[in-house]
Structure formats: C-alpha cells, structure tokens
Design a protein around this motif. Structure first.
Motif, PDB file in Angstrom:
ATOM      1  N   ASP A 173     -42.604  33.368  28.280  1.00 25.77           N
ATOM      2  CA  ASP A 173     -41.955  34.069  29.382  1.00 25.77           C
ATOM      3  C   ASP A 173     -40.716  33.271  29.782  1.00 25.77           C
ATOM      4  OD1 ASP A 173     -41.126  35.387  31.629  1.00 25.77           O
ATOM      5  OD2 ASP A 173     -42.979  35.098  32.745  1.00 25.77           O
ATOM      6  N   ARG A 181     -38.038  34.833  31.247  1.00 24.60           N
ATOM      7  CA  ARG A 181     -37.246  35.750  32.076  1.00 24.60           C
ATOM      8  C   ARG A 181     -36.209  35.000  32.887  1.00 24.60           C
ATOM      9  NH1 ARG A 181     -41.881  38.947  34.987  1.00 24.60           N
ATOM     10  NH2 ARG A 181     -43.056  37.315  33.997  1.00 24.60           N
ATOM     11  N   ASP A 182     -34.996  35.519  32.825  1.00 25.98           N
ATOM     12  CA  ASP A 182     -33.861  35.015  33.602  1.00 25.98           C
ATOM     13  C   ASP A 182     -33.396  33.615  33.194  1.00 25.98           C
ATOM     14  OD1 ASP A 182     -33.876  37.402  35.116  1.00 25.98           O
ATOM     15  OD2 ASP A 182     -35.428  36.576  36.419  1.00 25.98           O
ATOM     16  N   LYS A 218     -33.751  37.043  23.547  1.00 26.64           N
ATOM     17  CA  LYS A 218     -33.767  38.288  24.324  1.00 26.64           C
ATOM     18  C   LYS A 218     -35.170  38.843  24.437  1.00 26.64           C
ATOM     19  CE  LYS A 218     -29.087  39.867  23.420  1.00 26.64           C
ATOM     20  NZ  LYS A 218     -28.260  40.764  22.602  1.00 26.64           N
ATOM     21  N   GLN A 248     -37.819  37.239  24.569  1.00 29.30           N
ATOM     22  CA  GLN A 248     -38.575  36.388  25.482  1.00 29.30           C
ATOM     23  C   GLN A 248     -38.105  36.562  26.931  1.00 29.30           C
ATOM     24  OE1 GLN A 248     -40.955  34.851  23.487  1.00 29.30           O
ATOM     25  NE2 GLN A 248     -39.703  35.819  21.924  1.00 29.30           N
ATOM     26  N   GLY A 249     -37.037  37.337  27.121  1.00 33.78           N
ATOM     27  CA  GLY A 249     -36.495  37.568  28.453  1.00 33.78           C
ATOM     28  C   GLY A 249     -35.292  36.722  28.783  1.00 33.78           C
ATOM     29  N   ALA A 250     -34.885  35.870  27.849  1.00 34.62           N
ATOM     30  CA  ALA A 250     -33.757  34.961  28.075  1.00 34.62           C
ATOM     31  C   ALA A 250     -32.472  35.570  27.521  1.00 34.62           C
ATOM     32  CB  ALA A 250     -34.025  33.622  27.388  1.00 34.62           C
ATOM     33  N   SER A 251     -31.358  34.933  27.841  1.00 39.61           N
ATOM     34  CA  SER A 251     -30.086  35.329  27.246  1.00 39.61           C
ATOM     35  C   SER A 251     -29.481  34.107  26.575  1.00 39.61           C
ATOM     36  CB  SER A 251     -29.134  35.890  28.307  1.00 39.61           C
ATOM     37  OG  SER A 251     -28.864  34.921  29.295  1.00 39.61           O
TER      38      SER A 251
END
Length: 83
Positions: A36, A38-39, A69, A71-74
């Motif tokens: 996870d 995210r962000d 992406k 995994q929620g990341a950029s």
C-alpha cells in the motif's frame, strides 16, 4: 529509491526481459509483492550497470512506473547514474 532496479529472482528476472507489467501483475509472485503506497511519490536514482544496457531501457522504466502506480504511488522522476 537508489538501486539499479534490475530485479533478479527465479520468478522475475530482468536479464530475461519479463514483459510488461500488465501481463505479470496477476502472478502469485507480484501479488505477494503488493504494497500500500497510496499517495507516495517515488524518485529513483538508478545506477546504470555496464551489463544492464540492454535491460535498463524505456520499457524497463515503464514496467516500474506501472508497478508503482499499481501500488498507489507515482513515479515522479528517474535519475540515472553511470557506474
């Protein structure tokens, strides 16, 4: 992340180009790697290996972009350093 980003295991080996992320994301191995993130904004300091020239290409970076992406990341930026 500071790495050569060349993942090398029996399940995922960049020296034998694994293909695109979408074709691998449902494998048991990548499901186990899911995190996870995210962000999270990721910047990669990629060490270019002399024996990795054929591997560390645009498709390679796209694989990691798709991975992060998912995994929620950029993936914000990839810096390359020759070794």
């Amino acid at each position: 992340v500071a790495s050569d980003m060349i993942h090398y295991t029996p399940q995922l080996n960049f020296y034998h180009l694994p293909g695109d992320y979408a074709s691998l994301r449902e494998t048991d191995y990548l499901k186990k790697m899911h995190s996870d993130l995210r962000d999270v904004k990721v910047e990669v300091l990629m060490f270019r290996r002399s024996n990795g020239a054929k591997v560390q290409n645009q498709e390679f970076i796209q694989f990691w972009d798709d991975f992060f992406k998912d995994q929620g990341a950029s993936l914000e930026r990839v810096y390359s350093i020759s070794g």
